[in-house]
Scaffold this motif. Structure first.
Motif, mmCIF file in Angstrom:
data_model
loop_
_atom_site.group_PDB
_atom_site.id
_atom_site.type_symbol
_atom_site.label_atom_id
_atom_site.label_comp_id
_atom_site.label_asym_id
_atom_site.label_seq_id
_atom_site.Cartn_x
_atom_site.Cartn_y
_atom_site.Cartn_z
ATOM 1 N N GLU A 95 0.850 -1.190 0.000
ATOM 2 C CA GLU A 95 0.000 0.000 0.000
ATOM 3 C C GLU A 95 0.887 1.243 0.000
ATOM 4 O O GLU A 95 1.784 1.356 0.826
ATOM 5 C CB GLU A 95 -0.860 -0.042 1.261
ATOM 6 N N LEU A 96 0.635 2.156 -0.926
ATOM 7 C CA LEU A 96 1.408 3.400 -0.961
ATOM 8 C C LEU A 96 0.730 4.489 -0.131
ATOM 9 O O LEU A 96 1.399 5.305 0.489
ATOM 10 C CB LEU A 96 1.555 3.906 -2.407
ATOM 11 N N ILE B 202 0.723 0.655 -10.566
ATOM 12 C CA ILE B 202 0.071 1.370 -9.460
ATOM 13 C C ILE B 202 -1.421 1.362 -9.754
ATOM 14 O O ILE B 202 -1.837 1.760 -10.841
ATOM 15 C CB ILE B 202 0.581 2.818 -9.348
ATOM 16 N N THR B 203 -2.193 0.857 -8.817
ATOM 17 C CA THR B 203 -3.644 0.789 -9.033
ATOM 18 C C THR B 203 -4.362 1.225 -7.764
ATOM 19 O O THR B 203 -3.794 1.208 -6.678
ATOM 20 C CB THR B 203 -4.093 -0.645 -9.368
ATOM 21 N N ALA C 196 -7.406 2.459 -1.103
ATOM 22 C CA ALA C 196 -5.947 2.496 -1.049
ATOM 23 C C ALA C 196 -5.373 2.557 -2.449
ATOM 24 O O ALA C 196 -5.989 2.102 -3.412
ATOM 25 C CB ALA C 196 -5.430 1.258 -0.324
ATOM 26 N N ARG C 197 -4.208 3.161 -2.536
ATOM 27 C CA ARG C 197 -3.422 3.103 -3.773
ATOM 28 C C ARG C 197 -2.321 2.079 -3.548
ATOM 29 O O ARG C 197 -1.596 2.157 -2.551
ATOM 30 C CB ARG C 197 -2.857 4.493 -4.095
ATOM 31 N N LEU C 198 -2.238 1.125 -4.455
ATOM 32 C CA LEU C 198 -1.342 -0.013 -4.275
ATOM 33 C C LEU C 198 -0.257 -0.040 -5.339
ATOM 34 O O LEU C 198 -0.477 0.373 -6.476
ATOM 35 C CB LEU C 198 -2.130 -1.323 -4.374
ATOM 36 N N LYS D 270 3.283 5.481 -15.841
ATOM 37 C CA LYS D 270 2.572 5.092 -14.617
ATOM 38 C C LYS D 270 3.188 5.807 -13.419
ATOM 39 O O LYS D 270 2.550 6.635 -12.806
ATOM 40 C CB LYS D 270 2.612 3.565 -14.478
ATOM 41 N N CYS D 271 4.463 5.498 -13.127
ATOM 42 C CA CYS D 271 5.036 6.119 -11.927
ATOM 43 C C CYS D 271 5.387 7.583 -12.179
ATOM 44 O O CYS D 271 5.319 8.398 -11.275
ATOM 45 C CB CYS D 271 6.266 5.355 -11.445
#
Lengths: 353, 278
Positions: free
Chosen positions: A66-67, A259-260, A269-271, B243-244
């Protein structure tokens, strides 16, 4: 720091108990036909006779982490336009990875140059890396797919490890490689290694002798670029590839990620999850255009990244630790050594044309 | 632990205004919620940002307002996937995440004193708008400025509210074109590369800045070469599935270059040095 110590076989469990008291210890055990790193449990036997099927990369770079978390909070003034609260989910707690082989630990030196260097510092990676120690077991002999010595490593390479263990008759010679490692070998369980250093050297020599003659991979950097537009070459090499991605998921040096977001009502959450450059979706653009439309393009990028682009960006360092997992676990026998050597051979032939 | 900011953590921002540019392009004007962040925020023309719709995800868009106009940051979004569809459902007052600025920018310093030819196709006009407005706000620094903007049909032209002003300015030569005749259309009809050939801007002391769909770029490059533009005189911005946004996740590389940090702006000369993987 490099003062060798000796740990008798009979004290191994006591040491692991000591380590486990302070931190989570991940150690290899058998699960079905595989060897995997799991939280150490004195009731479950360790599997130290062969390298783990799955490398320890998840200890520092988890398959899913989890970010941040977000929450929509109703604004009484504007009920239709909620406020947004976002909170970082930075990792906590330390881990000891026990019983990895040198290749598995060295993989993180590939990551360090990317995630924890220069102007960018990935706080999730940096926190885990700092809190993780690697107690590595030197290899006794090479496996059929091992080629760590082709990429500048070896069966007793301490690079990336904090403690290096070498199995000798009756126990282990233990060397602290880093300050972090020295803190793990300070208890009364250890005695000076003394004459056992000779046995350690002999074990290292025996392991080296079991390896084949190393190939020079330095020419691969240019050779792979030279082959870039030769799609017939790449199509032939990738013909049997299934694009299953086993090679990337089991690779100690693959670090591509996705990143999803995951939503649960008003929060979520952003994962970050491991991703797989062998998948068609990896580079598919929203317009429908895909710069890597075939598996030949994708395999070219995977090999190119490891043996050409990464070395170009990082002083010649190859983004491969030679562990051979991609070779051993590929369901159709794609062998990354053959791909690289084929590109080198192609360049050699072209230069003679 | 790091003292650097978390590169994944977006700033919270509020949409202050939206403009439905075309049936599938919507413009968002956003302001960062934190006054401190707003005051500290700087960027360069051509840089991009990641917009977040929490619960759906992030996508990359160019900041298409210029740094000379900082009342808001403008992003124009073509509906093409999940995140863009979620963005299109948002309106003024809604909150989003913004990670910006990311990437490199147009070499506007080295373009000073030169004639500029903008060639934009469809949503490719968005990055050009940034640089165009920046140059108009610093007009004396640049020579003749020409703009060729094309879309499939009149309905597909974005920035309609600004087109009359652009057409009316003495210090900007604007040509609009659509692919096929349409009722009421008073401007050019024809594909961008063909109209460009007819415009025939002199290459001598000029830089061409182009962005649009790959097929348009391909034939525009050919037209520019025929008009005498050298590879170093042609600047473009690339699209990739980023993406990043910080050169790590591995999907936007072209050989050793990462479009999200080494781009998205490249000269054609630089592109030719890269492996052929656009």
């Amino acid at each position: 720091m490099d003062q060798a110590k000796f740990l008798p076989d009979a004290s191994l469990a006591a040491w692991l108990a000591e380590l486990s008291a302070a931190r989570l210890v991940l150690a290899p055990r058998r699960e079905g036909g595989a060897v995997v790193f799991k939280p150490y449990d004195p009731a479950v036997p360790l599997e130290l006779t062969r390298d783990a099927t799955v490398p320890p990369k998840g200890a520092v770079f988890p398959a899913c982490e989890e970010l941040m978390r977000y929450r929509r909070v109703k604004d009484p003034e504007k009920p239709g336009q909620p406020l947004l609260e976002v909170e970082e989910s930075l990792p906590e707690g330390g881990v000891v990875v026990f019983g990895s082989r040198p290749c598995g630990a060295r993989g993180f030196t590939v990551y360090d140059r990317v995630f924890d260097a220069g102007g960018l510092n990935d706080p999730y990676y940096a926190a885990r890396r700092k809190a993780t120690a690697f107690v590595t077991l030197a290899c006794r002999e090479a496996g059929s797919a091992c080629f760590c010595h082709w990429v500048g490593s070896g069966p007793a390479d301490p690079d990336g490890s904090d403690v290096l263990l070498t199995q000798v008759p009756g126990g282990y010679v233990v060397r602290a490689v880093t300050e972090k490692g020295a803190a793990l070998v300070g208890s009364g369980l250890f005695s000076p290694a003394d004459r056992r250093e000779g046995e350690e050297a002999a074990a290292h020599a025996k392991a080296r002798e079991s390896l084949d003659d190393p190939r020079d991979l330095a020419p691969a950097r240019q050779a792979l670029l030279d082959a870039f537009d030769d799609m017939e070459f790449w199509s032939q090499l990738s013909a049997k590839c299934l694009s299953c991605g086993a090679c990337t998921y089991l690779c100690p040096t693959c670090y591509c990620f996705n990143i999803t977001d995951e939503a649960q009502g008003n929060e979520g959450a952003r994962l970050r999850t491991w991703d797989n450059c062998m998948s068609f979706q990896f580079t598919l653009e929203a317009s429908g255009h895909n710069p890597r439309p075939t598996k030949a393009h994708r395999l070219k990028n995977r090999v190119g990244h490891k043996f050409s682009y990464y070395p170009g960006l990082h002083g010649g360092a190859i983004a491969c630790c030679g562990c051979g997992r991609c070779i051993r676990s590929c369901p159709v026998g794609v062998d990354i050594r053959q791909l690289v050597l084929a590109a080198v051979e192609r360049a050699r032939e072209k230069s003679h044309d | 632990m790091t003292s650097l900011p978390n590169p994944y953590l977006p700033d919270m921002a509020t949409i202050v205004e939206t403009v439905q540019e075309t049936p599938n392009i919507k413009t968002f004007r956003v302001r960062l919620d934190s006054e401190a962040r707003r005051k500290a925020f700087t960027f360069q023309p051509g840089q991009v940002g990641q917009l977040s719709v929490f619960g759906t995800g992030e996508s990359t868009f160019v900041i298409n307002s210029p740094p000379t106009r900082m009342d808001y940051l403008q992003f124009s979004v073509m509906r093409a996937g999940e995140v863009t569809a979620a963005l299109h459902r948002l309106n003024a007052g809604d909150r989003i995440g913004v990670r910006a600025p990311l990437g490199n920018w147009f070499p506007y310093e080295s373009m000073k004193g030169k004639d500029i030819v903008f060639i934009g196709g469809g949503i490719g006009m968005a990055p050009l708008r940034t640089l165009l407005l920046f140059m108009l706000d610093n007009r004396k620094d640049y020579g003749r400025i020409r703009l060729l903007y094309g879309a499939r049909s009149p309905e597909d032209m974005a920035f309609k509210a600004e087109l009359p002003e652009w057409l009316g300015r003495d210090d900007l030569e604007t040509v609009l074109t659509i692919d096929r005749e349409a009722p009421g259309w008073e401007h050019r009809v024809g594909l961008i590369p063909n109209v460009l050939r007819e415009m025939a801007p002199p290459a001598g002391n000029a830089v061409a800045v182009t962005c649009g769909p790959p097929i348009m770029i391909k034939f525009t490059l050919q037209a520019l070469k025929d008009l005498g533009f050298a590879d170093g005189q042609i600047v473009t911005t690339l699209e990739k599935r980023m993406k990043c946004g910080v050169g790590l996740c591995g999907r936007c590389n072209i050989g050793e270059k990462y479009v999200c940090v080494d781009g998205p702006v490249f000269t054609y000369e630089q592109l030719k040095e890269l492996p052929n993987e656009l």
